[in-house]
Enzyme design. Structure first.
Site, PDB file in Angstrom:
ATOM      1  N   CYS A   1      29.806  27.702  -6.109  1.00 39.84           N
ATOM      2  CA  CYS A   1      29.975  29.135  -5.799  1.00 39.84           C
ATOM      3  C   CYS A   1      31.344  29.445  -5.199  1.00 39.84           C
ATOM      4  CB  CYS A   1      28.882  29.604  -4.843  1.00 39.84           C
ATOM      5  SG  CYS A   1      27.234  29.432  -5.524  1.00 39.84           S
TER       6      CYS A   1
ATOM      7  N   HIS B   1      31.219  36.228  -1.366  1.00 37.66           N
ATOM      8  CA  HIS B   1      30.367  35.660  -2.409  1.00 37.66           C
ATOM      9  C   HIS B   1      29.009  36.341  -2.324  1.00 37.66           C
ATOM     10  CE1 HIS B   1      28.128  33.077  -4.926  1.00 37.66           C
ATOM     11  NE2 HIS B   1      27.521  32.418  -3.954  1.00 37.66           N
TER      12      HIS B   1
ATOM     13  N   ASN C   1      23.122  36.138  -7.800  1.00 35.44           N
ATOM     14  CA  ASN C   1      24.168  35.156  -7.492  1.00 35.44           C
ATOM     15  C   ASN C   1      24.723  34.608  -8.809  1.00 35.44           C
ATOM     16  OD1 ASN C   1      25.723  32.988  -6.743  1.00 35.44           O
ATOM     17  ND2 ASN C   1      24.219  32.115  -5.325  1.00 35.44           N
TER      18      ASN C   1
HETATM   19  N1  ACO Z   1       8.501  34.808  -4.509  1.00 35.08           N
HETATM   20  C1  ACO Z   1       7.480  34.804  -3.648  1.00 35.08           C
HETATM   21  N2  ACO Z   1       7.335  33.879  -2.680  1.00 35.08           N
HETATM   22  C2  ACO Z   1       8.281  32.946  -2.592  1.00 35.08           C
HETATM   23  C3  ACO Z   1       9.377  32.881  -3.466  1.00 35.08           C
HETATM   24  C4  ACO Z   1       9.462  33.876  -4.461  1.00 35.08           C
HETATM   25  N3  ACO Z   1      10.473  33.929  -5.344  1.00 35.08           N
HETATM   26  N4  ACO Z   1      10.151  31.839  -3.133  1.00 35.08           N
HETATM   27  C5  ACO Z   1       9.582  31.245  -2.074  1.00 35.08           C
HETATM   28  N5  ACO Z   1       8.434  31.910  -1.752  1.00 35.08           N
HETATM   29  C6  ACO Z   1       7.510  31.620  -0.685  1.00 35.08           C
HETATM   30  C7  ACO Z   1       7.547  30.187  -0.241  1.00 35.08           C
HETATM   31  O1  ACO Z   1       6.751  29.383  -1.104  1.00 35.08           O
HETATM   32  C8  ACO Z   1       6.995  30.282   1.135  1.00 35.08           C
HETATM   33  O2  ACO Z   1       5.591  30.369   1.066  1.00 35.08           O
HETATM   34  P1  ACO Z   1       4.656  29.639   2.150  1.00 35.08           P
HETATM   35  O3  ACO Z   1       5.031  30.268   3.465  1.00 35.08           O
HETATM   36  O4  ACO Z   1       3.292  29.964   1.677  1.00 35.08           O
HETATM   37  O5  ACO Z   1       5.036  28.196   2.072  1.00 35.08           O
HETATM   38  C9  ACO Z   1       7.531  31.626   1.641  1.00 35.08           C
HETATM   39  O6  ACO Z   1       7.882  32.367   0.472  1.00 35.08           O
HETATM   40  C10 ACO Z   1       8.735  31.509   2.531  1.00 35.08           C
HETATM   41  O7  ACO Z   1       9.650  30.606   1.935  1.00 35.08           O
HETATM   42  P2  ACO Z   1      11.041  30.305   2.593  1.00 35.08           P
HETATM   43  O8  ACO Z   1      11.803  29.369   1.706  1.00 35.08           O
HETATM   44  O9  ACO Z   1      10.836  29.908   4.005  1.00 35.08           O
HETATM   45  O10 ACO Z   1      11.685  31.735   2.553  1.00 35.08           O
HETATM   46  P3  ACO Z   1      13.014  32.242   3.203  1.00 35.08           P
HETATM   47  O11 ACO Z   1      12.747  33.401   4.053  1.00 35.08           O
HETATM   48  O12 ACO Z   1      13.834  31.121   3.765  1.00 35.08           O
HETATM   49  O13 ACO Z   1      13.796  32.799   1.921  1.00 35.08           O
HETATM   50  C11 ACO Z   1      15.553  32.127   0.451  1.00 35.08           C
HETATM   51  C12 ACO Z   1      14.122  31.923   0.859  1.00 35.08           C
HETATM   52  C13 ACO Z   1      15.691  33.556  -0.068  1.00 35.08           C
HETATM   53  C14 ACO Z   1      15.921  31.153  -0.655  1.00 35.08           C
HETATM   54  C15 ACO Z   1      16.453  31.910   1.686  1.00 35.08           C
HETATM   55  O14 ACO Z   1      16.178  30.693   2.291  1.00 35.08           O
HETATM   56  C16 ACO Z   1      17.901  31.976   1.341  1.00 35.08           C
HETATM   57  O15 ACO Z   1      18.424  33.017   1.037  1.00 35.08           O
HETATM   58  N6  ACO Z   1      18.608  30.860   1.434  1.00 35.08           N
HETATM   59  C17 ACO Z   1      19.998  30.821   1.066  1.00 35.08           C
HETATM   60  C18 ACO Z   1      20.058  30.212  -0.247  1.00 35.08           C
HETATM   61  C19 ACO Z   1      20.933  30.905  -1.216  1.00 35.08           C
HETATM   62  O16 ACO Z   1      21.281  32.049  -1.138  1.00 35.08           O
HETATM   63  N7  ACO Z   1      21.289  30.122  -2.176  1.00 35.08           N
HETATM   64  C20 ACO Z   1      22.100  30.549  -3.228  1.00 35.08           C
HETATM   65  C21 ACO Z   1      22.985  29.473  -3.599  1.00 35.08           C
HETATM   66  S1  ACO Z   1      23.940  28.964  -2.268  1.00 35.08           S
HETATM   67  C22 ACO Z   1      25.095  30.015  -2.123  1.00 35.08           C
HETATM   68  O17 ACO Z   1      25.489  30.605  -3.054  1.00 35.08           O
HETATM   69  C23 ACO Z   1      25.612  30.226  -0.750  1.00 35.08           C
END
Ligand code: ACO
Length: 322
Positions: free
Chosen positions: A115, A249, A279
C-alpha cells in the site's frame, strides 16, 4: 544532497467500470452494508472486468496523467509501476505498460511496497531525476487486488478494490517554487506476517490470497503514519496547520480519522475516497490526489501531504508544494 528539486506536474486516474456495492457483496459473503460502513467507511469498490489487467489500468491512468500535463510518451524517461498484483511474475508490469503506451526508450521497473508503493515510487523517481537519470518520470500505482482476495473470507474481501492512479514527476527548473519538499520512508519487516499473501512463486509456486491480522494492522497504523508525517514536517520547517490538503492512503476511514485526530488536523483538509474506492493499495493515494485535483480542491501552490502504510510493514510520507 543536491539543491535540485522535482515536482508533480500532473496526475491521472482510471477505475474499472464495474462497481460492487456492500449490498451486492452481502449476497455472497456473510456480511452487511452496516458492518462494513461502520468499521471501515467503505460503501462500494470497483472491480476489474475479466481480461482487464493491472497493466491496462495502469496504462489508462498514465495516459490521462500525460494528457493532463499536455505531454507525450516521448517526453518520459522512466516508468515506475508500484503494484502488488502484477500481470505476471515477470516481466515487470511497468515494462508491459511501456509497451501499451508505445514507448521504446527509457527505463521501466516495478516497485513492491504494497500500500505504500506510490509514496515509495514518488521518492524513487525524485531521487532518480535529481541524480541525473532523466527529466520526467511516470509513477503509477495500479492494482487488481480483487484477483488475490479470498472471496470467502469476510475479514479481508470487503476491504479492497481495483484501480490505478499515475503522476508525471518532472525535474524543476532553477527557481521553480513548487516541488517535493521532504520525504520519509520506513519499513519494519518483523511485521511481515501481519498482512501478507499465503503463497508466492518461491514459497508455494502459486499466487496465494491476502491474509491479515486486522486488529494488529489497525493498532500500528496510526502511530506509524503520524511518525513519518511529523518527521517530514519537522524536516521542512512546516507545521500541521500549514497544510492545505492531507491525502492519506485510503485503507479505512477509522485509521484516517485516528491519524487526523492525533496530528491535530482540520478534518476539512483531509481527502477521503475510501467510501467509493475501498482500499486500492498502491493506487489509493494517486486516485485520491486525482479526485481532489479534478474537483478543484488541490490547486497550484497548495501544500499537500501524502502518506501511506501497508504490508511489510512499510510506511512513508511526502510533503509537496503543488
Ligand atoms: N462482516 C461482518 N462481520 C465481520 C466481518 C465482516 N466483513 N469481518 C469480521 N467480522 C466479525 C468478526 O468475525 C468478529 O466477530 P466475532 O466477534 O463474533 O468474533 C467481529 O466482526 C469483530 O471482528 P474484528 O476483527 O475484531 O473487527 P474490527 O473492529 O477490528 O474491524 C477491521 C476489522 C475493519 C479489519 C479492522 O481491524 C481494521 O480496519 N483493521 C485495519 C486493517 C486494514 O485496514 N487493512 C487494510 C490493509 S492494510 C493497510 O492498507 C494499512
Amino acid at each position: 544532497m543536491t539543491d535540485k528539486r522535482t515536482f508533480i506536474r500532473s496526475v491521472g486516474a482510471y477505475l474499472p467500470a464495474r462497481v460492487v456495492s456492500n449490498e451486492e457483496l452481502a449476497k455472497t459473503v456473510d456480511t452487511s452494508d452496516e458492518w462494513i460502513q461502520q468499521r471501515t467507511g467503505i460503501r462500494q469498490r470497483h472491480v476489474a472486468a475479466e481480461g482487464e489487467l493491472t497493466s491496462d489500468l495502469g496504462a489508462a491512468a498514465a495516459k490521462r496523467a500525460m494528457d493532463n500535463a499536455g505531454i507525450e510518451i516521448a517526453d518520459i524517461d522512466l516508468v515506475i509501476c508500484a503494484t502488488t498484483t502484477p500481470d505476471l511474475t515477470f516481466p515487470a508490469t511497468a515494462a508491459v505498460i511501456q509497451q501499451k503506451l508505445g514507448m521504446h526508450h527509457g527505463a521501466a521497473f516495478d516497485l513492491q511496497a504494497v500500500c505504500s508503493g506510490f509514496v515509495y515510487g514518488v521518492a524513487t523517481a525524485d531521487s532518480f531525476l535529481k541524480n541525473g537519470l532523466g527529466t520526467r518520470a511516470l509513477v503509477i500505482g495500479a492494482e487488481t487486488t480483487s484477483r488475490i482476495l479470498d472471496w470467502n473470507d469476510r475479514t479481508t474481501c470487503v476491504l479492497f478494490g481495483d484501480g490505478a492512479g499515475a503522476a508525471v514527476i518532472e525535474l524543476a527548473k532553477p527557481g521553480e517554487d513548487r516541488g517535493i519538499l521532504a520525504t520519509a520512508l520506513r519499513a519494519d519487516g518483523h511485521f511481515w506476517n501481519k498482512l501478507y499473501t499465503d503463497g508466492g512463486p518461491s514459497s508455494t509456486q502459486s499466487l496465494g490470497h491476502v491474509r491479515m491480522e486486522g486488529r494488529e494492522v489497525f493498532r500500528h497504523a496510526v502511530g506509524m503514519i503520524t511518525d513519518v508525517v511529523d518527521k517530514v514536517l519537522a524536516e521542512s520547517g512546516y507545521t500541521i496547520a500549514d497544510l492545505d490538503w492531507f491525502v492519506p492512503h485510503q485503507a479505512n476511514r477509522r485509521i484516517i480519522d485516528g491519524a487526523g485526530d492525533k496530528l491535530g488536523l482540520d478534518p476539512a483538509k483531509v481527502v477521503v475516497t475510501v467510501d467509493r474506492h475501498a482500499n486500492t493499495s498502491a493506487a489509493s493515494v494517486p486516485l485520491a490526489l486525482s479526485a481532489a485535483v479534478a474537483d478543484g480542491r488541490i490547486k497550484r501552490g497548495d501544500l499537500v501531504m501524502i502518506e501511506a502504510m501497508g504490508g511489510g510493514f512499510t510506511w512513508g510520507a511526502s510533503l509537496i508544494r503543488w
